[in-house]
Design a protein around this motif. Structure first.
Motif, PDB file in Angstrom:
ATOM      1  N   SER A   1     -15.439   1.340  -4.585  1.00  0.00           N
ATOM      2  CA  SER A   1     -14.527   1.070  -3.466  1.00  0.00           C
ATOM      3  C   SER A   1     -15.309   1.004  -2.159  1.00  0.00           C
TER       4      SER A   1
ATOM      5  N   LEU B   1       0.839  -1.191   0.000  1.00  0.00           N
ATOM      6  CA  LEU B   1       0.000   0.000   0.000  1.00  0.00           C
ATOM      7  C   LEU B   1       0.880   1.249   0.000  1.00  0.00           C
TER       8      LEU B   1
ATOM      9  N   ARG C   1      -8.306  -3.477  -3.499  1.00  0.00           N
ATOM     10  CA  ARG C   1      -7.561  -2.880  -4.622  1.00  0.00           C
ATOM     11  C   ARG C   1      -7.440  -3.875  -5.775  1.00  0.00           C
TER      12      ARG C   1
ATOM     13  N   ILE D   1     -10.903  -3.954  -7.695  1.00  0.00           N
ATOM     14  CA  ILE D   1     -11.584  -2.722  -8.105  1.00  0.00           C
ATOM     15  C   ILE D   1     -11.912  -2.695  -9.598  1.00  0.00           C
TER      16      ILE D   1
ATOM     17  N   ASN E   1      -5.952   4.142  -1.999  1.00  0.00           N
ATOM     18  CA  ASN E   1      -5.172   2.976  -2.410  1.00  0.00           C
ATOM     19  C   ASN E   1      -6.035   2.008  -3.217  1.00  0.00           C
ATOM     20  N   ILE E   2      -7.255   1.784  -2.755  1.00  0.00           N
ATOM     21  CA  ILE E   2      -8.159   0.866  -3.460  1.00  0.00           C
ATOM     22  C   ILE E   2      -8.450   1.371  -4.872  1.00  0.00           C
TER      23      ILE E   2
END
Length: 216
Positions: free
Chosen positions: A118, A90, A150, A153, A99-100
């Protein structure tokens, strides 16, 4: 869905993979096990197009992946493949939600859509209350769930996980293992998981054992 044939890989004089054949079906959960040095992570990186074999072929849904180069390969990887690593990877300066969203931003998906998706993934993963927190303030289990979100996504066809529970305590590792099966049921992704965790390996639909660069 994913088909590898005759995969060979050497680093200098060290032969790491010696002719590996493997097929992964849609929505299948496959564990790859074996002692250190057996070639598990090398195979995972080649299946995920992070590395290229010296010999062999790799296809996903009929597309010959080893013929893709540069931006075309990067775009395919971004859209069709997800990754989960042992150390989360991350970015510390961004929140969990940011981050995601990163793979989706690279794909040029609208930020509004990414915020919505997200949030949905975070709800499914039980971390919706932590989205505005930086990684340094999250527990190991929470960081790994952010990494899972992440990976998901962009709705990839397959997620590759390299020792995903290696840095988690027993409770969080068990929760992560169960989560993979929940995600498969809810979202339909295939998971290919390199692991030393025998419980996770035996939970998978299929366990693949490697030794000295080949599948037994």
């Amino acid at each position: 869905m994913l088909k590898a044939n005759g995969i060979h890989k050497s680093y200098g004089s060290l032969k790491v993979l010696k002719g590996v054949d493997l097929e992964i079906s849609t929505s299948e959960i496959v564990s790859i096990v074996g002692s250190s040095g057996a070639g598990k992570s090398t195979l995972l990186h080649i299946l995920g197009t992070l590395d290229r074999p010296d010999l062999g072929s790799l296809e996903m849904d009929g597309k010959k992946l080893l013929e893709l180069k540069g931006e075309e390969m990067a775009r395919f990887r971004n859209e069709r493949i997800g990754f989960i690593f042992q150390f989360h990877n991350l970015l510390p300066e961004f929140t969990a939600q940011e981050n995601i969203m990163i793979p989706g931003l690279i794909r040029k998906t609208s930020p509004d859509k990414l915020k919505m998706k997200s949030g949905e993934l975070a709800e499914l993963l039980g971390i919706s209350h932590r989205l505005d927190h930086k990684p340094s303030t999250l527990s190991g289990g929470e960081q790994q769930r952010v990494a899972v979100a992440r990976a998901l996504i962009n709705s990839p066809a397959v997620v590759f996980a390299d020792e995903p529970s290696g840095n988690l305590d027993t409770h969080n590792a068990k929760g992560l293992h169960e989560l993979f099966f929940t995600l498969r049921k809810e979202l339909g992704q295939a998971f290919v998981i390199v692991t030393h965790n025998e419980e996770l390996a035996t939970m998978a639909d299929r366990k693949v054992e490697m030794q000295d660069g080949v599948i037994l």
